[in-house]
Design an enzyme around this catalytic site. Structure first.
Site, PDB file in Angstrom:
ATOM      1  N   TYR A  61       0.807  -1.225   0.000  1.00  0.00           N
ATOM      2  CA  TYR A  61       0.000   0.000   0.000  1.00  0.00           C
ATOM      3  C   TYR A  61       0.837   1.270   0.000  1.00  0.00           C
ATOM      4  O   TYR A  61       0.285   2.369  -0.098  1.00  0.00           O
ATOM      5  CB  TYR A  61      -0.945   0.011   1.211  1.00  0.00           C
ATOM      6  N   LYS A  68       2.215 -14.558   5.207  1.00  0.00           N
ATOM      7  CA  LYS A  68       2.587 -15.516   4.161  1.00  0.00           C
ATOM      8  C   LYS A  68       4.106 -15.638   4.191  1.00  0.00           C
ATOM      9  O   LYS A  68       4.804 -15.499   3.179  1.00  0.00           O
ATOM     10  CB  LYS A  68       2.051 -15.005   2.813  1.00  0.00           C
ATOM     11  N   ASP A 100      -3.276 -18.293   3.717  1.00  0.00           N
ATOM     12  CA  ASP A 100      -4.312 -19.100   3.048  1.00  0.00           C
ATOM     13  C   ASP A 100      -5.055 -19.968   4.065  1.00  0.00           C
ATOM     14  O   ASP A 100      -6.282 -20.098   4.024  1.00  0.00           O
ATOM     15  CB  ASP A 100      -3.738 -19.932   1.890  1.00  0.00           C
ATOM     16  N   ASP A 136      -6.501  -6.389   4.695  1.00  0.00           N
ATOM     17  CA  ASP A 136      -7.578  -5.887   3.846  1.00  0.00           C
ATOM     18  C   ASP A 136      -8.449  -7.063   3.388  1.00  0.00           C
ATOM     19  O   ASP A 136      -9.679  -7.043   3.513  1.00  0.00           O
ATOM     20  CB  ASP A 136      -6.964  -5.183   2.631  1.00  0.00           C
TER      21      ASP A 136
END
Ligand code: NAP
Length: 388
Positions: free
Chosen positions: A135, A202, A253, A277
């Site tokens: 971002y 992740k 995930d 988000d």
């Protein structure tokens, strides 16, 4: 607080923004008056398309000054074009005011249809880092000179093999920024007596950004909050989590499937910007409707509160949109400025309104009741303020 006046900035925003913001303000005023907690003096700051029309600038200096003066603002949704045009005003505000934590409580309202069988188990708070990661907007179009320079540098000096037609985006994660949001999350968990914090990352793939986020977060938890937390490994080794916040982590995930299959097991999720988000909308979907969720963007000096949803252009100006999202944001704002009683009164009145099967179209269609407009729903909430 009695008799005192508190200045709060408000931005109506685009699309359905003006109608949901105006209605929420009058509900807040009615609740604040009822509890005798003084008065809110609303100061309007323009941003988005109205500001463009009036000042030729979507985020004029005048508006920035108003937010600085008030310190706290309510913001309606503001449009952002996809893949072209101006950069997000929402993101600019978060960066400009260093609003480094985005906090989104997700709790089911009885009466709202949910895609899962036990929505009453969901009581989640998503704590999203708000100023770092992809971002930051450090990116270059595939055919720009800048993208060519970066590709050439990396290929020549750092052993990469980036194709000549690749756009470039840089993912940055700072240790200090991760540490400060982790501290805020842990303090929030202690204050609100939360059960656990799960770091969503992740890190198996992006080792030096998301993996580092995980490591830095654990370090803060174990060094600065040692007496308040216990890790999953420590529990597995026989440690007791009684009176402690369970601090664990999940790969991104897996986190998605976990909140769907075991919603009651997760309490607070601490995530870097992009994961946060995604997961906050997914968590919103679990309770049936992201239109009812509000969020807080908080830094050390300023705070801006907003609905999770966007401008919903197809319902703009038609008295159809649900004001519950921005109203939830107003409740977070009231808690932030010490008017918890008014926030509680509004939440109870909203629940009572839904219990009476009064709802806007997005919810009424699943309840099987006749939808009411944004204005009428807000009137019904105000009517119930005195009865709860
Ligand atoms: P959206 O405006 O949130 O709308 C998506 C869908 O959600 C709507 O079509 C509607 O579903 C439902 N919905 C959301 N809020 C609702 C409400 N209050 N009342 C009734 N229904 C509601 O998302 P979008 O279409 O992706 O984004 C539109 C614009 O908003 C974009 O320019 C985007 O950049 C901007 N945006 C701004 C913010 C922000 O200011 N923080 C956040 C997100 C998006 P149905 O069609 O099923 O009725």
């Amino acid at each position: 607080m009695a008799g005192s006046e508190r200045e709060i900035a408000f931005i109506k925003g685009d699309g359905v923004g003006p109608e949901i913001v105006d209605n929420s303000k009058r509900i807040v005023d009615a609740a604040v008056e009822k509890i005798g907690a003084g008065r809110i003096k609303w100061i309007e700051a323009l941003a988005g398309s109205e500001a463009e029309k009036k000042f030729g600038n979507r985020l004029p200096d005048e508006s920035i000054e108003i937010i600085k003066r008030c310190g706290v603002a309510i913001k309606g949704p503001i449009e952002t074009p996809v893949g072209k045009g101006f950069t997000s005003i929402n993101v600019r505000l978060r960066l400009m005011f260093d609003l480094y934590a985005n906090i989104r409580p997700v709790k089911w309202f009885p009466g709202i249809a949910s895609p899962i069988t036990n929505p009453e188990k969901i009581d989640l708070v998503v704590f999203r880092e708000n100023t770092d990661d992809l971002y930051r907007g450090i990116e270059w179009k595939y055919d720009s000179a800048e993208a060519g320079t970066v590709r050439d540098f990396l290929n020549a000096n750092l052993g990469t093999d980036i194709e000549n037609d690749s756009g470039i985006g840089i993912k940055v994660m700072s240790k200090a920024k991760t540490e400060r949001v982790t501290r805020m999350a842990l303090n929030y968990a202690i204050k609100h007596k939360r059960r656990s914090i799960t770091v969503m990352h992740k890190g198996n793939i992006m080792k030096y950004t998301e993996g580092a986020f995980r490591e830095w977060a654990y370090n803060i938890a174990k060094t600065e909050f040692r007496s308040s937390i216990i890790t999953e490994e420590e529990v597995a080794a026989g440690g007791s989590n009684k009176g402690k916040i369970l601090f664990n982590d999940r790969i991104a995930d897996n986190m998605f499937q976990q909140i769907i299959t075991r919603p009651g097991e997760y309490d607070m999720i601490l995530a870097p910007n992009l994961n946060g988000d995604y997961v906050s909308d997914a968590a919103g979907a679990l309770i049936g409707n992201i239109g009812v969720l509000g969020g807080a963007n908080i830094g050390d000096t300023y705070a801006i509160f907003e609905a999770v949803h966007g401008t919903v252009p197809k319902y703009a100006g038609q008295n159809i949109a649900n004001p519950m999202g921005i109203l939830s944001a107003c409740c977070l704002m009231l808690e932030h400025i010490g008017m918890e009683k008014a926030a509680l009164m509004i939440k109870d009145a909203v629940s009572a309104t839904l219990k009476d099967r009064i709802a806007t179209k997005d919810i009424a269609r699943f309840m099987g009741s006749v939808p009411v407009g944004t204005d009428e729903f807000s009137d019904a909430v105000i009517d119930r303020l005195s009865k709860v």
